[in-house]
Enzyme design. Sequence first.
Site, PDB file in Angstrom:
ATOM      1  N   HIS A  33       0.773  -1.381  -0.080  1.00  0.00           N
ATOM      2  CA  HIS A  33      -0.090  -0.115  -0.012  1.00  0.00           C
ATOM      3  C   HIS A  33       0.946   1.367   0.110  1.00  0.00           C
ATOM      4  O   HIS A  33       0.460   2.120  -0.335  1.00  0.00           O
ATOM      5  CB  HIS A  33      -0.987   0.064   1.067  1.00  0.00           C
ATOM      6  CG  HIS A  33      -0.395   0.409   2.674  1.00  0.00           C
ATOM      7  ND1 HIS A  33       0.628  -0.677   3.098  1.00  0.00           N
ATOM      8  CD2 HIS A  33      -0.030   1.458   3.450  1.00  0.00           C
ATOM      9  CE1 HIS A  33       1.080  -0.107   4.307  1.00  0.00           C
ATOM     10  NE2 HIS A  33       0.329   1.084   4.364  1.00  0.00           N
ATOM     11  N   ARG A  34       1.900   1.082   0.442  1.00  0.00           N
ATOM     12  CA  ARG A  34       3.129   2.305   0.414  1.00  0.00           C
ATOM     13  C   ARG A  34       4.418   1.351  -0.225  1.00  0.00           C
ATOM     14  O   ARG A  34       4.817   0.407   0.295  1.00  0.00           O
ATOM     15  CB  ARG A  34       3.416   2.802   1.835  1.00  0.00           C
ATOM     16  CG  ARG A  34       2.273   3.561   2.338  1.00  0.00           C
ATOM     17  CD  ARG A  34       2.931   4.857   3.093  1.00  0.00           C
ATOM     18  NE  ARG A  34       1.621   5.326   3.664  1.00  0.00           N
ATOM     19  CZ  ARG A  34       0.450   5.940   3.309  1.00  0.00           C
ATOM     20  NH1 ARG A  34       0.521   6.416   2.112  1.00  0.00           N
ATOM     21  NH2 ARG A  34      -0.385   6.357   4.205  1.00  0.00           N
ATOM     22  N   LYS A  92       9.409  -2.725   3.276  1.00  0.00           N
ATOM     23  CA  LYS A  92      10.850  -2.587   3.941  1.00  0.00           C
ATOM     24  C   LYS A  92      10.770  -3.566   5.203  1.00  0.00           C
ATOM     25  O   LYS A  92       9.858  -3.896   5.775  1.00  0.00           O
ATOM     26  CB  LYS A  92      10.625  -1.185   4.740  1.00  0.00           C
ATOM     27  CG  LYS A  92      11.718  -0.843   5.577  1.00  0.00           C
ATOM     28  CD  LYS A  92      12.835   0.160   4.812  1.00  0.00           C
ATOM     29  CE  LYS A  92      14.198   0.199   5.540  1.00  0.00           C
ATOM     30  NZ  LYS A  92      14.938  -0.887   5.457  1.00  0.00           N
ATOM     31  N   LYS A  98       3.846  -2.157  12.063  1.00  0.00           N
ATOM     32  CA  LYS A  98       4.748  -1.515  12.758  1.00  0.00           C
ATOM     33  C   LYS A  98       4.845   0.104  11.957  1.00  0.00           C
ATOM     34  O   LYS A  98       5.009   1.028  12.578  1.00  0.00           O
ATOM     35  CB  LYS A  98       5.919  -2.250  12.786  1.00  0.00           C
ATOM     36  CG  LYS A  98       7.090  -1.808  13.851  1.00  0.00           C
ATOM     37  CD  LYS A  98       8.321  -2.506  13.613  1.00  0.00           C
ATOM     38  CE  LYS A  98       7.735  -4.017  14.176  1.00  0.00           C
ATOM     39  NZ  LYS A  98       9.063  -4.982  14.220  1.00  0.00           N
ATOM     40  N   ASP A 108       4.162   5.831  11.528  1.00  0.00           N
ATOM     41  CA  ASP A 108       4.063   6.753  10.414  1.00  0.00           C
ATOM     42  C   ASP A 108       5.155   6.983   9.826  1.00  0.00           C
ATOM     43  O   ASP A 108       5.791   7.834   9.562  1.00  0.00           O
ATOM     44  CB  ASP A 108       3.660   8.283  10.951  1.00  0.00           C
ATOM     45  CG  ASP A 108       2.306   8.371  11.534  1.00  0.00           C
ATOM     46  OD1 ASP A 108       1.291   7.676  11.184  1.00  0.00           O
ATOM     47  OD2 ASP A 108       2.049   9.063  12.768  1.00  0.00           O
ATOM     48  N   LYS A 114       9.869  -8.709   4.738  1.00  0.00           N
ATOM     49  CA  LYS A 114      10.801  -9.470   5.281  1.00  0.00           C
ATOM     50  C   LYS A 114      11.588 -10.399   4.441  1.00  0.00           C
ATOM     51  O   LYS A 114      10.823 -11.029   3.609  1.00  0.00           O
ATOM     52  CB  LYS A 114      10.096 -10.410   6.681  1.00  0.00           C
ATOM     53  CG  LYS A 114      11.240 -10.365   7.585  1.00  0.00           C
ATOM     54  CD  LYS A 114      11.311  -9.119   8.561  1.00  0.00           C
ATOM     55  CE  LYS A 114      12.319  -9.550   9.720  1.00  0.00           C
ATOM     56  NZ  LYS A 114      12.120  -8.315  10.703  1.00  0.00           N
ATOM     57  N   SER A 149      15.854   3.501  10.155  1.00  0.00           N
ATOM     58  CA  SER A 149      15.978   3.123   8.742  1.00  0.00           C
ATOM     59  C   SER A 149      15.252   4.062   7.664  1.00  0.00           C
ATOM     60  O   SER A 149      15.918   4.508   6.661  1.00  0.00           O
ATOM     61  CB  SER A 149      15.566   1.691   8.837  1.00  0.00           C
ATOM     62  OG  SER A 149      16.340   0.844   9.102  1.00  0.00           O
TER      63      SER A 149
HETATM   64  P1  NAD Z   1      20.881 -10.660  17.182  1.00  0.00           P
HETATM   65  O1  NAD Z   1      21.107 -11.713  16.187  1.00  0.00           O
HETATM   66  O2  NAD Z   1      21.766  -9.322  17.147  1.00  0.00           O
HETATM   67  O3  NAD Z   1      20.611 -10.989  18.651  1.00  0.00           O
HETATM   68  C1  NAD Z   1      20.052 -12.089  18.970  1.00  0.00           C
HETATM   69  C2  NAD Z   1      20.544 -12.441  20.284  1.00  0.00           C
HETATM   70  O4  NAD Z   1      19.553 -13.513  20.932  1.00  0.00           O
HETATM   71  C3  NAD Z   1      21.902 -13.130  20.118  1.00  0.00           C
HETATM   72  O5  NAD Z   1      22.712 -12.749  21.029  1.00  0.00           O
HETATM   73  C4  NAD Z   1      21.784 -14.738  20.651  1.00  0.00           C
HETATM   74  O6  NAD Z   1      22.666 -15.364  20.996  1.00  0.00           O
HETATM   75  C5  NAD Z   1      20.616 -14.489  21.516  1.00  0.00           C
HETATM   76  N1  NAD Z   1      19.601 -15.845  21.431  1.00  0.00           N
HETATM   77  C6  NAD Z   1      19.451 -16.525  20.606  1.00  0.00           C
HETATM   78  N2  NAD Z   1      18.936 -17.729  21.231  1.00  0.00           N
HETATM   79  C7  NAD Z   1      18.653 -17.429  22.587  1.00  0.00           C
HETATM   80  C8  NAD Z   1      18.010 -18.007  23.677  1.00  0.00           C
HETATM   81  N3  NAD Z   1      17.391 -19.350  23.289  1.00  0.00           N
HETATM   82  N4  NAD Z   1      17.902 -17.531  24.866  1.00  0.00           N
HETATM   83  C9  NAD Z   1      18.461 -16.309  24.845  1.00  0.00           C
HETATM   84  N5  NAD Z   1      19.197 -15.475  23.930  1.00  0.00           N
HETATM   85  C10 NAD Z   1      19.338 -16.268  22.762  1.00  0.00           C
HETATM   86  O7  NAD Z   1      19.258 -10.368  16.601  1.00  0.00           O
HETATM   87  P2  NAD Z   1      18.654  -8.806  16.866  1.00  0.00           P
HETATM   88  O8  NAD Z   1      18.997  -8.057  15.792  1.00  0.00           O
HETATM   89  O9  NAD Z   1      18.813  -8.220  18.220  1.00  0.00           O
HETATM   90  O10 NAD Z   1      17.030  -9.152  16.932  1.00  0.00           O
HETATM   91  C11 NAD Z   1      16.452  -9.856  18.027  1.00  0.00           C
HETATM   92  C12 NAD Z   1      14.917  -9.807  17.749  1.00  0.00           C
HETATM   93  O11 NAD Z   1      14.659  -8.428  17.569  1.00  0.00           O
HETATM   94  C13 NAD Z   1      14.328 -10.482  16.820  1.00  0.00           C
HETATM   95  O12 NAD Z   1      13.256 -10.889  17.131  1.00  0.00           O
HETATM   96  C14 NAD Z   1      14.362  -9.386  15.557  1.00  0.00           C
HETATM   97  O13 NAD Z   1      13.349  -9.790  14.584  1.00  0.00           O
HETATM   98  C15 NAD Z   1      13.804  -8.222  16.565  1.00  0.00           C
HETATM   99  N6  NAD Z   1      14.046  -7.096  16.015  1.00  0.00           N
HETATM  100  C16 NAD Z   1      15.359  -6.627  15.461  1.00  0.00           C
HETATM  101  C17 NAD Z   1      15.500  -5.353  14.934  1.00  0.00           C
HETATM  102  C18 NAD Z   1      16.975  -4.866  14.663  1.00  0.00           C
HETATM  103  O14 NAD Z   1      16.888  -3.629  14.300  1.00  0.00           O
HETATM  104  N7  NAD Z   1      18.018  -5.357  14.687  1.00  0.00           N
HETATM  105  C19 NAD Z   1      14.639  -4.440  14.726  1.00  0.00           C
HETATM  106  C20 NAD Z   1      13.110  -4.882  15.289  1.00  0.00           C
HETATM  107  C21 NAD Z   1      13.055  -6.132  15.604  1.00  0.00           C
END
Ligand code: NAD
Length: 470
Positions: free
Chosen positions: A66-67, A71, A95, A100, A107, A363
């Site tokens: 829709h936009r 991302k 999200k 906004d 993904k 971002s």
């Molecule tokens: P990442 O890979 O940098 O970190 C994940 C961490 O979780 C790692 O240190 C890993 O060792 C740890 N981990 C894995 N399994 C585990 C377990 N069973 N118990 C405890 N720790 C465990 O990933 P991230 O970028 O920090 O993303 C983490 C979550 O946040 C994901 O769900 C991701 O979709 C969400 N997220 C990330 C971003 C971003 O900007 N990176 C943005 C929005 C949402």
Amino acid sequence: MTTQHIPMFAQVNKYFDKASAHLDLAPGLLGAIKACNSVYRMQFPLKRDDGSIEVINGWRAQHSTHRLPTKGGIRYAANVDEDEVSALAALMTYKCALVDVPFGGAKGAVRIDPSKYSVDELERVTRRFTYELFAKNLIGPGMDVPAPDMGTGPREMAWIMDTYSTLAPGQIDAQGCVTGKPVTQGGVRGRAESTGRGVAFALREAMCYAEDMKPLGLSTGVEGKRIVIQGLGNVGYHAAKFIEGYGGIIIALLEREGAIYSEKGLDVDKVVAHRLETGSILGFSGATDYPSSRDALELDCDVLVPAALENQITGENVDRIKAKIIVEGANGPVTADASEKLLARGVLLLPDIYTNAGGVTVSYFEWVKNLSHMRYGRMEKRFQERSNERLLQAVEHLTGKHFTDDDRARSSEAAGEEELVNSGLEETMIAAYAELRTIQKVRNVDLRTAAFINAIGKVAMAYTQRGIFP
Ligand code: NAD
């Protein structure tokens, strides 16, 4: 215990359906918003360092166009599947609408455990994945813009940008094909910390209302509260650092290898240094070890921040969770059924589509910077500083007061890129929480339902004002 497989897209759609019941929208329109627009599955060969060939599975899902651009991050994980990618793409749609940010939701994922591949192999996977996206017109600054997610970071984003630029020579906006890049490669200052910083802003906002804290038996403010954080990756580490900065006491940190606990509080950077040195958070001086990281989710605390992965609080352990506030740093860490039980118990649950929206917000700032080809603050910084200095001089002249060099340095300094980005992020998280809380109170719903009501309403508006392509 073993983790059961919980289909994630169905979970997201449960939240969607619960919120839709509060909206007066045609079922067909709701169906169009809810559906995942397209999923591209790819399989490609990787030549491993030992010369063997392995077939790699990857996906890119575009939930809503829709936009444009769409991302969403790219996840490298051993168990990822199409259902998870579609669910995460849907979360991105809601999200972005909520805060906004003018993008549709997408993904991507590659089914590998990155710790089992060399840097050269990861580079080959990333470049080939980018090529596959490019060949199908699924990447580009106006089309679909990936970002980091679990298992990927600035390094992978730089490889993606380099591959894209090679395939699209002379495209002046090529840098905007991906965000989360290193600052030297067109990234924006503040992006690396942004999701964790946003998580901390979300907690701070939620904890500033005395009437919301009273039923939990908590005073306002993060300071002095006992916090448990799961995951010391990009989101968890930065969230822990900012919450620590607000005076929160990090009593436990949970990682893959186990958890550590100290009632006095853990110094996050010292734990990270210890993990780098020993390969584990366990054995940290002055802390108690918990060999099962999952069991530590059940520790008594004021705030629990699951910031590692999905389906951590489920029907199996929800009755033993003692936190009064849960901040979903990760995507989907609490299942829909567990959410209902927590809400029934009066737990304050801050939903992922709000709490971790800081990453996509910054971002967006990075993408705008790439399209404008100029660093934030470059044009106005010196001008602003001189204006501030003139104002100080006028105050001195009128009042006879003399400012110290320290006062001068602090008061006349203008914001650079990082300050502007952080200020934009803070404004976004504050404004979004104010909207959420208003909907929560007016509709008498939980915060997740309020977030979905808000997001669906905004996406519906975009659809109806523009008409749906026949
Ligand atoms: P990442 O890979 O940098 O970190 C994940 C961490 O979780 C790692 O240190 C890993 O060792 C740890 N981990 C894995 N399994 C585990 C377990 N069973 N118990 C405890 N720790 C465990 O990933 P991230 O970028 O920090 O993303 C983490 C979550 O946040 C994901 O769900 C991701 O979709 C969400 N997220 C990330 C971003 C971003 O900007 N990176 C943005 C929005 C949402």
